[in-house]
Design a protein around this motif. Structure first.
Motif, mmCIF file in Angstrom:
data_model
loop_
_atom_site.group_PDB
_atom_site.id
_atom_site.type_symbol
_atom_site.label_atom_id
_atom_site.label_comp_id
_atom_site.label_asym_id
_atom_site.label_seq_id
_atom_site.Cartn_x
_atom_site.Cartn_y
_atom_site.Cartn_z
ATOM 1 N N ALA A 32 0.828 -1.209 0.000
ATOM 2 C CA ALA A 32 0.000 0.000 0.000
ATOM 3 C C ALA A 32 0.860 1.256 0.000
ATOM 4 C CB ALA A 32 -0.936 0.009 1.203
ATOM 5 N N HIS A 33 2.009 1.188 0.670
ATOM 6 C CA HIS A 33 2.923 2.335 0.684
ATOM 7 C C HIS A 33 3.574 2.507 -0.687
ATOM 8 C CE1 HIS A 33 3.055 3.652 4.896
ATOM 9 N NE2 HIS A 33 2.775 2.390 5.197
ATOM 10 N N GLU A 34 3.974 1.402 -1.298
ATOM 11 C CA GLU A 34 4.683 1.473 -2.576
ATOM 12 C C GLU A 34 3.802 1.944 -3.728
ATOM 13 O OE1 GLU A 34 6.391 -2.390 -3.051
ATOM 14 O OE2 GLU A 34 8.035 -1.969 -1.655
ATOM 15 N N ASN A 35 2.549 1.533 -3.752
ATOM 16 C CA ASN A 35 1.695 1.941 -4.870
ATOM 17 C C ASN A 35 0.992 3.276 -4.615
ATOM 18 O OD1 ASN A 35 -0.513 1.362 -3.273
ATOM 19 N ND2 ASN A 35 -1.007 -0.555 -4.293
ATOM 20 N N GLY A 36 1.270 3.948 -3.501
ATOM 21 C CA GLY A 36 0.787 5.302 -3.255
ATOM 22 C C GLY A 36 -0.565 5.418 -2.581
ATOM 23 N N GLN A 37 -1.172 4.304 -2.195
ATOM 24 C CA GLN A 37 -2.486 4.377 -1.547
ATOM 25 C C GLN A 37 -2.423 5.132 -0.220
ATOM 26 O OE1 GLN A 37 -3.616 0.265 -1.229
ATOM 27 N NE2 GLN A 37 -4.788 0.318 -3.147
ATOM 28 N N VAL A 38 -1.381 4.876 0.557
ATOM 29 C CA VAL A 38 -1.244 5.527 1.862
ATOM 30 C C VAL A 38 -1.018 7.024 1.671
ATOM 31 C CG1 VAL A 38 0.154 5.673 3.962
ATOM 32 C CG2 VAL A 38 -0.436 3.439 3.019
ATOM 33 N N GLN A 39 -0.197 7.384 0.693
ATOM 34 C CA GLN A 39 0.071 8.802 0.441
ATOM 35 C C GLN A 39 -1.204 9.524 0.000
ATOM 36 O OE1 GLN A 39 3.039 8.002 -2.403
ATOM 37 N NE2 GLN A 39 4.756 8.215 -0.963
ATOM 38 N N ASP A 40 -1.997 8.882 -0.846
ATOM 39 C CA ASP A 40 -3.265 9.480 -1.273
ATOM 40 C C ASP A 40 -4.207 9.656 -0.088
ATOM 41 O OD1 ASP A 40 -2.378 9.565 -3.869
ATOM 42 O OD2 ASP A 40 -3.441 7.735 -4.489
ATOM 43 N N TYR A 41 -4.252 8.658 0.782
ATOM 44 C CA TYR A 41 -5.101 8.717 1.974
ATOM 45 C C TYR A 41 -4.675 9.877 2.881
ATOM 46 C CZ TYR A 41 -7.005 7.432 6.527
ATOM 47 O OH TYR A 41 -7.632 7.452 7.737
ATOM 48 N N VAL A 42 -3.379 10.003 3.120
ATOM 49 C CA VAL A 42 -2.868 11.072 3.979
ATOM 50 C C VAL A 42 -3.142 12.437 3.349
ATOM 51 C CG1 VAL A 42 -0.750 12.102 4.905
ATOM 52 C CG2 VAL A 42 -1.124 9.642 5.100
ATOM 53 N N HIS A 43 -2.951 12.538 2.038
ATOM 54 C CA HIS A 43 -3.198 13.794 1.339
ATOM 55 C C HIS A 43 -4.669 14.201 1.447
ATOM 56 C CE1 HIS A 43 -2.666 16.974 -1.573
ATOM 57 N NE2 HIS A 43 -3.674 16.487 -2.280
ATOM 58 N N GLU A 44 -5.573 13.256 1.233
ATOM 59 C CA GLU A 44 -7.007 13.549 1.323
ATOM 60 C C GLU A 44 -7.398 13.889 2.757
ATOM 61 O OE1 GLU A 44 -11.238 11.640 -0.177
ATOM 62 O OE2 GLU A 44 -9.349 10.712 -0.807
ATOM 63 N N SER A 45 -6.805 13.209 3.723
ATOM 64 C CA SER A 45 -7.080 13.492 5.130
ATOM 65 C C SER A 45 -6.618 14.913 5.485
ATOM 66 C CB SER A 45 -6.375 12.473 6.007
ATOM 67 O OG SER A 45 -6.554 12.761 7.361
ATOM 68 N N ASN A 46 -5.457 15.304 5.000
ATOM 69 C CA ASN A 46 -4.956 16.656 5.238
ATOM 70 C C ASN A 46 -5.865 17.704 4.598
ATOM 71 O OD1 ASN A 46 -2.784 15.758 6.739
ATOM 72 N ND2 ASN A 46 -1.361 15.803 5.020
ATOM 73 N N ASN A 47 -6.358 17.414 3.396
ATOM 74 C CA ASN A 47 -7.273 18.346 2.730
ATOM 75 C C ASN A 47 -8.556 18.530 3.534
ATOM 76 O OD1 ASN A 47 -5.570 18.913 0.617
ATOM 77 N ND2 ASN A 47 -6.563 17.514 -0.815
ATOM 78 N N LEU A 48 -9.098 17.439 4.069
ATOM 79 C CA LEU A 48 -10.310 17.537 4.900
ATOM 80 C C LEU A 48 -10.041 18.347 6.163
ATOM 81 C CD1 LEU A 48 -11.877 13.977 4.598
ATOM 82 C CD2 LEU A 48 -12.841 16.129 3.787
ATOM 83 N N ASN A 49 -8.877 18.139 6.760
ATOM 84 C CA ASN A 49 -8.513 18.884 7.963
ATOM 85 C C ASN A 49 -8.392 20.378 7.656
ATOM 86 O OD1 ASN A 49 -7.739 19.216 10.703
ATOM 87 N ND2 ASN A 49 -5.607 19.330 10.057
ATOM 88 N N GLU A 50 -7.770 20.708 6.517
ATOM 89 C CA GLU A 50 -7.650 22.111 6.136
ATOM 90 C C GLU A 50 -9.019 22.720 5.852
ATOM 91 O OE1 GLU A 50 -4.894 21.979 2.875
ATOM 92 O OE2 GLU A 50 -3.179 22.266 4.214
ATOM 93 N N TRP A 51 -9.901 21.971 5.222
ATOM 94 C CA TRP A 51 -11.251 22.446 4.943
ATOM 95 C C TRP A 51 -11.973 22.759 6.256
ATOM 96 C CZ3 TRP A 51 -15.722 18.913 2.932
ATOM 97 C CH2 TRP A 51 -16.838 19.683 2.611
ATOM 98 N N LYS A 52 -11.844 21.846 7.208
ATOM 99 C CA LYS A 52 -12.479 22.034 8.518
ATOM 100 C C LYS A 52 -11.923 23.281 9.205
ATOM 101 C CE LYS A 52 -13.357 19.430 12.756
ATOM 102 N NZ LYS A 52 -13.136 18.118 13.401
ATOM 103 N N ARG A 53 -10.613 23.449 9.151
ATOM 104 C CA ARG A 53 -9.975 24.612 9.772
ATOM 105 C C ARG A 53 -10.432 25.917 9.112
ATOM 106 N NH1 ARG A 53 -6.344 24.425 14.164
ATOM 107 N NH2 ARG A 53 -5.947 22.245 14.558
ATOM 108 N N LEU A 54 -10.590 25.891 7.787
ATOM 109 C CA LEU A 54 -11.063 27.084 7.076
ATOM 110 C C LEU A 54 -12.481 27.460 7.506
ATOM 111 C CD1 LEU A 54 -9.702 26.416 3.490
ATOM 112 C CD2 LEU A 54 -9.088 28.331 4.969
ATOM 113 N N VAL A 55 -13.340 26.463 7.643
ATOM 114 C CA VAL A 55 -14.718 26.704 8.067
ATOM 115 C C VAL A 55 -14.737 27.261 9.493
ATOM 116 C CG1 VAL A 55 -16.894 25.543 8.657
ATOM 117 C CG2 VAL A 55 -15.736 24.993 6.519
#
Length: 141
Positions: A32-55
Motif C-alpha cells: 500500500a505504501h509502494e503503490n501510493g495508496q497511503v500517500q493518497d489517503y494522507v493527502h485527502e485526510s490533510n485536505n479535509l482537515n484544512e477544509w475544517k480549519r477554514l470553516v
C-alpha cells in the motif's frame, strides 16, 4: 442565526467525508505504501482537515467582527497556516491551534464584559422597581 446553522451543516458534511475516508483507509502494508495508496489517503485526510480549519476560522472571524474583537495578525506565522492546495491559487489562511486559543480567549473576554455590563444595569433596574413597589405599598397601607 443562519450563519450558525450553515456552520454546523458544513461541519457535519466534513465529518461525513471523514467517516467515508476512514472506511476507505488502506491497510498499513508495504504494498500500500509502494503503490501510493497511503500517500493518497494522507493527502485527502490533510485536505479535509484544512477544509475544517477554514470553516472554523471563518466562523470565528464572523463572531469577532460582530463583537468588534480583533483577529490575530495574519502576518504572525504562529497564528495562521496557509492552504497548499494545487486547485486554489488564492491559498487562503486558517488559524492554528494557538490562533484558535487566542481568538477564543478574546471573544470570551468580550462576552464576559458585555454580560457584566448587562448585569450591572439589571441590578439597578431591579433595585428601583423594588424601591417603587415598597413606596406604593407604604402609601396604600
Amino acid at each position: 442565526m443562519v450563519s450558525y446553522f450553515r456552520y454546523k451543516l458544513l461541519l457535519r458534511k466534513i465529518a461525513k467525508h471523514e467517516e467515508e475516508l476512514e472506511k476507505r483507509a488502506p491497510p498499513n502494508t508495504r504494498e500500500a505504501h509502494e503503490n501510493g495508496q497511503v500517500q493518497d489517503y494522507v493527502h485527502e485526510s490533510n485536505n479535509l482537515n484544512e477544509w475544517k480549519r477554514l470553516v472554523q476560522t471563518e466562523r470565528y472571524r464572523k463572531i469577532a467582527d460582530r463583537l468588534l474583537v480583533q483577529m490575530p495578525s495574519i502576518e504572525d506565522g504562529t497564528m495562521y497556516e496557509q492552504v497548499e492546495w494545487d486547485n486554489d491559487p488564492g491559498q487562503p489562511r486558517y488559524l492554528t491551534d494557538k490562533g484558535f486559543r487566542a481568538i477564543r480567549d478574546a471573544i470570551r473576554e468580550e462576552q464576559k464584559q458585555r454580560r457584566e455590563a448587562v448585569g450591572y444595569w439589571f441590578g439597578i433596574v431591579v433595585g428601583i422597581i423594588g424601591a417603587l413597589t415598597g413606596l406604593v405599598s407604604a402609601f396604600k397601607g
